[in-house]
Write an enzyme that holds these catalytic residues in place. Structure first.
Site, PDB file in Angstrom:
ATOM      1  N   LEU A 102      43.893  39.676  41.782  1.00  0.00           N
ATOM      2  CA  LEU A 102      42.472  39.048  41.980  1.00  0.00           C
ATOM      3  C   LEU A 102      41.547  39.709  40.864  1.00  0.00           C
ATOM      4  O   LEU A 102      41.367  40.970  40.805  1.00  0.00           O
ATOM      5  CB  LEU A 102      41.913  39.483  43.337  1.00  0.00           C
ATOM      6  CG  LEU A 102      42.713  38.834  44.601  1.00  0.00           C
ATOM      7  CD1 LEU A 102      42.189  39.217  46.050  1.00  0.00           C
ATOM      8  CD2 LEU A 102      42.906  37.489  44.530  1.00  0.00           C
ATOM      9  N   ASP A 103      40.726  39.040  40.142  1.00  0.00           N
ATOM     10  CA  ASP A 103      39.691  39.598  39.213  1.00  0.00           C
ATOM     11  C   ASP A 103      38.811  40.448  39.890  1.00  0.00           C
ATOM     12  O   ASP A 103      38.480  40.595  41.004  1.00  0.00           O
ATOM     13  CB  ASP A 103      39.197  38.356  38.344  1.00  0.00           C
ATOM     14  CG  ASP A 103      38.185  37.748  39.017  1.00  0.00           C
ATOM     15  OD1 ASP A 103      37.278  38.074  39.842  1.00  0.00           O
ATOM     16  OD2 ASP A 103      38.215  36.324  38.836  1.00  0.00           O
ATOM     17  N   TYR A 104      38.171  41.150  39.189  1.00  0.00           N
ATOM     18  CA  TYR A 104      37.176  42.324  39.544  1.00  0.00           C
ATOM     19  C   TYR A 104      36.115  41.910  40.507  1.00  0.00           C
ATOM     20  O   TYR A 104      35.807  42.576  41.292  1.00  0.00           O
ATOM     21  CB  TYR A 104      36.531  42.747  38.109  1.00  0.00           C
ATOM     22  CG  TYR A 104      35.525  43.940  38.086  1.00  0.00           C
ATOM     23  CD1 TYR A 104      35.992  45.287  38.568  1.00  0.00           C
ATOM     24  CD2 TYR A 104      34.147  43.887  38.171  1.00  0.00           C
ATOM     25  CE1 TYR A 104      35.258  46.312  38.907  1.00  0.00           C
ATOM     26  CE2 TYR A 104      33.297  45.048  38.383  1.00  0.00           C
ATOM     27  CZ  TYR A 104      33.793  46.283  38.696  1.00  0.00           C
ATOM     28  OH  TYR A 104      32.988  47.371  38.728  1.00  0.00           O
ATOM     29  N   THR A 106      36.497  39.064  42.436  1.00  0.00           N
ATOM     30  CA  THR A 106      37.002  38.496  43.580  1.00  0.00           C
ATOM     31  C   THR A 106      37.450  39.452  44.456  1.00  0.00           C
ATOM     32  O   THR A 106      37.809  40.562  44.334  1.00  0.00           O
ATOM     33  CB  THR A 106      38.060  37.608  43.192  1.00  0.00           C
ATOM     34  OG1 THR A 106      37.536  36.835  42.058  1.00  0.00           O
ATOM     35  CG2 THR A 106      38.719  36.943  44.179  1.00  0.00           C
ATOM     36  N   ARG A 193      37.873  30.219  38.607  1.00  0.00           N
ATOM     37  CA  ARG A 193      36.558  30.536  37.544  1.00  0.00           C
ATOM     38  C   ARG A 193      36.300  29.587  36.567  1.00  0.00           C
ATOM     39  O   ARG A 193      35.298  28.829  36.298  1.00  0.00           O
ATOM     40  CB  ARG A 193      36.216  31.843  37.479  1.00  0.00           C
ATOM     41  CG  ARG A 193      35.965  32.689  38.676  1.00  0.00           C
ATOM     42  CD  ARG A 193      35.615  34.247  38.378  1.00  0.00           C
ATOM     43  NE  ARG A 193      35.698  35.109  39.352  1.00  0.00           N
ATOM     44  CZ  ARG A 193      34.685  35.321  40.079  1.00  0.00           C
ATOM     45  NH1 ARG A 193      33.662  34.646  39.924  1.00  0.00           N
ATOM     46  NH2 ARG A 193      34.566  36.116  41.138  1.00  0.00           N
TER      47      ARG A 193
END
Length: 241
Positions: A102-104, A106, A193
């Site tokens: 999961l990105d930073y 999220t 995104r």
């Protein structure tokens, strides 16, 4: 699957370099057969014995459901000294890592484990486990644009697709929308995104709420986690296959 010398070293019997020497000298057996090749890989189901038949003690397999907060790196380390998901599991001696990313910015549901076979099974391209997200967008996307996600949108050479997408609510005054999206596809960096950027409605907030049948029920957003039950682990394996 892990290299045999690494598995031996992790058991605490000896160093990785000495484990390599043991393998080359014919002192290691896998499932009753002597192995002398350093490239050999083994799984958690394989029986490994050293020096005349002494079985190694394998690392205990552990599985967690973790509520990842925003502003945390999904990695085992960070060269910029930012907080990582591993920082929430410092009390465990096992080498734990995240299943997927999961990105930073999220938040949401992330599985953490030290079981490589389990991780590979869940992340394999053939795995069709639903991953459900809820987001807030800057702008209100049209129904037509959202339907494009089911066919797929090209972004940076990737075809990005969604299996389900629905607008849950809109705020015309603030020009924002709350949207639910479900993916089967995985492994694409910042996939959601990028999809919404492609239709001109950037994502303001993003949260993964479900992974298959797993939810965040009972956990807060502060980085809490709980162990997966044996039944949940078995069901995930069944879903992935």
């Amino acid at each position: 699957m892990e290299r045999l010398q690494k598995v031996i070293a992790k058991s605490g019997i000896t160093s990785r370099r000495k484990a390599e020497t043991m393998i080359e000298n014919g002192l290691v057996e896998v499932n009753g057969k002597v192995v002398t090749e350093l490239g050999t890989k083994v799984s958690n189901q394989d029986e490994v014995k050293v020096e005349g038949g002494v079985p190694i003690e394998k690392e205990k397999l552990i599985y967690f459901l973790f509520y990842k907060p925003r502003g945390v790196i999904t990695s085992v380390g960070d060269d910029k000294d930012r907080k990582t998901v591993i920082d929430y599991f410092e009390e465990y001696p096992e080498r734990i890592y995240p299943v997927g990313r999961l990105d930073y910015e999220t938040s949401g549901l992330l599985i953490m484990t030290n079981d490589g076979d389990f991780t590979n099974l869940l992340l394999h391209p053939s795995s069709q486990i639903n991953k459900e997200y809820v987001m807030k967008t800057a702008g209100i996307p049209s129904k037509e644009n959202l339907q494009l996600f089911k066919k797929g949108i090209r972004s940076e050479g990737d075809l990005l697709k969604a299996n389900y997408v629905k607008t849950l609510s809109v705020d015309p005054k603030k020009n924002t929308a709350i949207i639910k999206i479900v993916l089967h596809q995985g492994g694409k960096n910042r996939q959601i995104r990028r999809m919404f950027e492609a239709i001109g409605t950037p994502v303001l907030k993003l949260k993964r709420e479900k992974f298959g049948f797993l939810t965040l029920d009972g956990l807060t957003a502060g980085g809490e986690h709980r162990e997966l039950t044996p039944k949940e682990i078995a069901e995930l394996k069944k879903l992935a296959k």
